[in-house]
Design a protein around this motif. Sequence first.
Motif, PDB file in Angstrom:
ATOM      1  N   ILE A 115       0.843  -1.213   0.000  1.00  0.00           N
ATOM      2  CA  ILE A 115       0.000   0.000   0.000  1.00  0.00           C
ATOM      3  C   ILE A 115       0.874   1.258   0.000  1.00  0.00           C
ATOM      4  O   ILE A 115       0.466   2.295   0.516  1.00  0.00           O
ATOM      5  CB  ILE A 115      -0.972   0.015   1.195  1.00  0.00           C
ATOM      6  N   GLU A 118      -0.807   4.248  -1.826  1.00  0.00           N
ATOM      7  CA  GLU A 118      -1.920   4.798  -1.044  1.00  0.00           C
ATOM      8  C   GLU A 118      -1.385   5.608   0.139  1.00  0.00           C
ATOM      9  O   GLU A 118      -1.923   6.674   0.468  1.00  0.00           O
ATOM     10  CB  GLU A 118      -2.816   3.671  -0.518  1.00  0.00           C
ATOM     11  N   PRO A 134      -4.560   4.654   5.104  1.00  0.00           N
ATOM     12  CA  PRO A 134      -4.264   4.839   3.675  1.00  0.00           C
ATOM     13  C   PRO A 134      -5.236   4.091   2.770  1.00  0.00           C
ATOM     14  O   PRO A 134      -5.430   4.482   1.633  1.00  0.00           O
ATOM     15  CB  PRO A 134      -2.861   4.234   3.519  1.00  0.00           C
ATOM     16  N   MET A 135      -5.876   3.059   3.291  1.00  0.00           N
ATOM     17  CA  MET A 135      -6.732   2.248   2.432  1.00  0.00           C
ATOM     18  C   MET A 135      -8.128   2.837   2.258  1.00  0.00           C
ATOM     19  O   MET A 135      -8.807   2.548   1.288  1.00  0.00           O
ATOM     20  CB  MET A 135      -6.803   0.821   2.974  1.00  0.00           C
ATOM     21  N   THR A 136      -8.565   3.658   3.215  1.00  0.00           N
ATOM     22  CA  THR A 136      -9.902   4.254   3.096  1.00  0.00           C
ATOM     23  C   THR A 136      -9.878   5.784   3.063  1.00  0.00           C
ATOM     24  O   THR A 136     -10.839   6.394   2.595  1.00  0.00           O
ATOM     25  CB  THR A 136     -10.788   3.825   4.282  1.00  0.00           C
ATOM     26  N   GLY A 137      -8.828   6.372   3.586  1.00  0.00           N
ATOM     27  CA  GLY A 137      -8.782   7.833   3.662  1.00  0.00           C
ATOM     28  C   GLY A 137      -9.489   8.385   4.886  1.00  0.00           C
ATOM     29  O   GLY A 137      -9.595   9.596   5.051  1.00  0.00           O
ATOM     30  N   MET A 138      -9.980   7.490   5.748  1.00  0.00           N
ATOM     31  CA  MET A 138     -10.654   7.923   6.974  1.00  0.00           C
ATOM     32  C   MET A 138      -9.644   7.920   8.129  1.00  0.00           C
ATOM     33  O   MET A 138      -8.672   7.174   8.088  1.00  0.00           O
ATOM     34  CB  MET A 138     -11.802   6.961   7.314  1.00  0.00           C
TER      35      MET A 138
ATOM     36  N   LEU B 190     -13.027   6.281   0.906  1.00  0.00           N
ATOM     37  CA  LEU B 190     -13.748   5.070   0.497  1.00  0.00           C
ATOM     38  C   LEU B 190     -14.528   4.472   1.657  1.00  0.00           C
ATOM     39  O   LEU B 190     -14.121   4.597   2.817  1.00  0.00           O
ATOM     40  CB  LEU B 190     -12.768   4.023  -0.028  1.00  0.00           C
ATOM     41  N   VAL B 191     -15.620   3.809   1.320  1.00  0.00           N
ATOM     42  CA  VAL B 191     -16.421   3.131   2.352  1.00  0.00           C
ATOM     43  C   VAL B 191     -15.612   1.955   2.926  1.00  0.00           C
ATOM     44  O   VAL B 191     -15.652   1.674   4.114  1.00  0.00           O
ATOM     45  CB  VAL B 191     -17.741   2.630   1.733  1.00  0.00           C
ATOM     46  N   TYR B 192     -14.887   1.284   2.066  1.00  0.00           N
ATOM     47  CA  TYR B 192     -13.949   0.231   2.499  1.00  0.00           C
ATOM     48  C   TYR B 192     -12.790   0.209   1.517  1.00  0.00           C
ATOM     49  O   TYR B 192     -12.924   0.668   0.378  1.00  0.00           O
ATOM     50  CB  TYR B 192     -14.627  -1.147   2.578  1.00  0.00           C
ATOM     51  N   GLY B 193     -11.660  -0.316   1.978  1.00  0.00           N
ATOM     52  CA  GLY B 193     -10.452  -0.280   1.135  1.00  0.00           C
ATOM     53  C   GLY B 193     -10.019  -1.658   0.656  1.00  0.00           C
ATOM     54  O   GLY B 193     -10.774  -2.637   0.797  1.00  0.00           O
ATOM     55  N   ARG B 194      -8.832  -1.713   0.117  1.00  0.00           N
ATOM     56  CA  ARG B 194      -8.328  -2.966  -0.474  1.00  0.00           C
ATOM     57  C   ARG B 194      -8.220  -4.093   0.546  1.00  0.00           C
ATOM     58  O   ARG B 194      -8.269  -5.260   0.193  1.00  0.00           O
ATOM     59  CB  ARG B 194      -6.954  -2.734  -1.099  1.00  0.00           C
TER      60      ARG B 194
END
Lengths: 306, 293
Positions: A115, A118, A134-138, B190-194
């Motif tokens: 990742i 990201e 990094p995977m959702t931005g939250m 995103l609501v969910y990620g990789r």
Amino acid sequence: MKKKQTTWGDRVIIGFFVSICLAEGVHLAALAGKWEFHICAVIMGAAFLCLAAAGALFWGWKRRKAKAAQSALSAGREKPFPYSHPICFALILGLILFQVIWGHYMHQPYRKGDITIETVQTILASDTLYQTNPMTGMPFEAGMPSRLKILVLPTMYAAVCRWTGASPQAVLYEWAPTLVLLLSYLVYSRYACRLFPYDREKQCLFMLFVSVLYLFGTCSPFSDGFRALYAGFTGESIRALVILPYVLLACMEKKWLCAAAGALAELCLVWTLYGLGYSVLVMACIFAIQTAAAFWDKKRRGGMPA
Amino acid sequence: MREAWNVVWNAAGEGFRAAKGDGQFPALFFVGLAAIAFYKDKREKQYWYYGILTFVCLLFPPCVWVLTKYQTGFYGAASLWALLPATGMTAYGAVALLDMAEKAYGRQTGLMGRRHGRHVLAAMFCAVILLAGSLTPVSGAADRAVSGEKIPEAQRAALAWITEHVEDPYVWAPREVMEYARAYSGEIRLVYGRNMWEEALNANTYDVYAEECIFLYAWMEGQLAGAQEFSLENMELAVETAIQKGCNVLVLRAGDEWIEAEEACVKAMGYLESASAVGDYRILILTKGGAGK
């Protein structure tokens, strides 16, 4: 005790390792001080500039010191490499160039299990270090493991993006793999000189085989060729292509300090066993082999009749 | 005891298979080691010993188990193959083999004579490397047309449209779009990620997904897999859940048979601000999750 010679190739690679370690220092300070990323990038840039200036001064001083000795030795030397084997040189250069062009324009990077891109995008967008997932931005809820937080590579890439204005894709998928590929060839050129001293033809052949092995060795995500051509931006690739081969070479030449620099760089790039990594394992293996060889040699000499 | 041995044996075997991939480079490495054994002018015996030691260790399951424990199991056994000096040793072995062949062949004529014999041999060795390796990468690494951003063109077009037309986008989309969204821009949430479908990525965070995120993923992928009943029956619930989470962009595949029904459903619920077709996708901007431009 015989003084161990360092070549310009050694200095470039060690410079790379020291840069990583320096960036790690700034990165850790930024994490501890909860600095905003742009401050971290500025300090990292200043640190790199200082390192480059110090390196240039040191190199200049060393060159000046060695100039007299070199001029005395230069008389009657064989032709320099590109002129002695032009076809082989052109072939190797062509293969390396093809791999660089491949890296820039023709490949899709291999991102499975990684990742980095990201993380770099997140650092740039949020101007913080590791406070956003990094995977959702939250924002993180439970956080991330500190063993991964200490890794400096995403911060370094993000800093390069900030300094140059280049996109993260360009830095990660084009610039970084090219640098890693070239450094890897630099390490193997040192191998060529070490394994076939004063034999230009064999050195050329060795480098040719290395470049062919990279080109045709993309059969597994864990092979060197695949790492060089598809995943050169990851810490694991830098370890496999640059750090481990160099540490092995440095150990063979008994340049333990250089090997230690490689081990430190590995610690900054890839999460290892709480500070010990593959480099330490390589160092231990070579040390054991050298000790066993010395013991065996001593025993054999001791057993011989006077 | 037997079970433990099986676990160790399987882990080592899987590591070997993953490291070997579609090629035969371990075999080439072994040939290189053997060539160096017979090479009289060899230097750096320690390099050769190191090659043998690592090769034996990586093939011997108990050693693989110890080494895997050394790296605390975070990386798989295949990663350990980075310890093997495969490229350097194979190239060294090839040069040694070439040198020995040339010395043996030097007294003979044929194969384009003594002058060019070595070049022919070198070319043959390169051909052997090609035959043992591969010209194409492992499957899945480079099978799609990519843009300058190294993102497949269809996904890039959709993501570019979203960043251009939606302020602070919070996206719920098919997996193939979600996969590249955060690589395309750090501004997209995103609501969910990789890590929803790539389990290994869960090592990067302590966060876990709430039930509703897992439901949204299942709904979207169920829709992709063609489970029409699942898709339409739960459509209202899925959209409501996404809206509750603050989602303001819904991406659907334009090629789906029931896309009109889905769009009508969102519209009937009063959440549809606008809908646009962008390449392979239908992008719906939702009103209650955030503000569209």
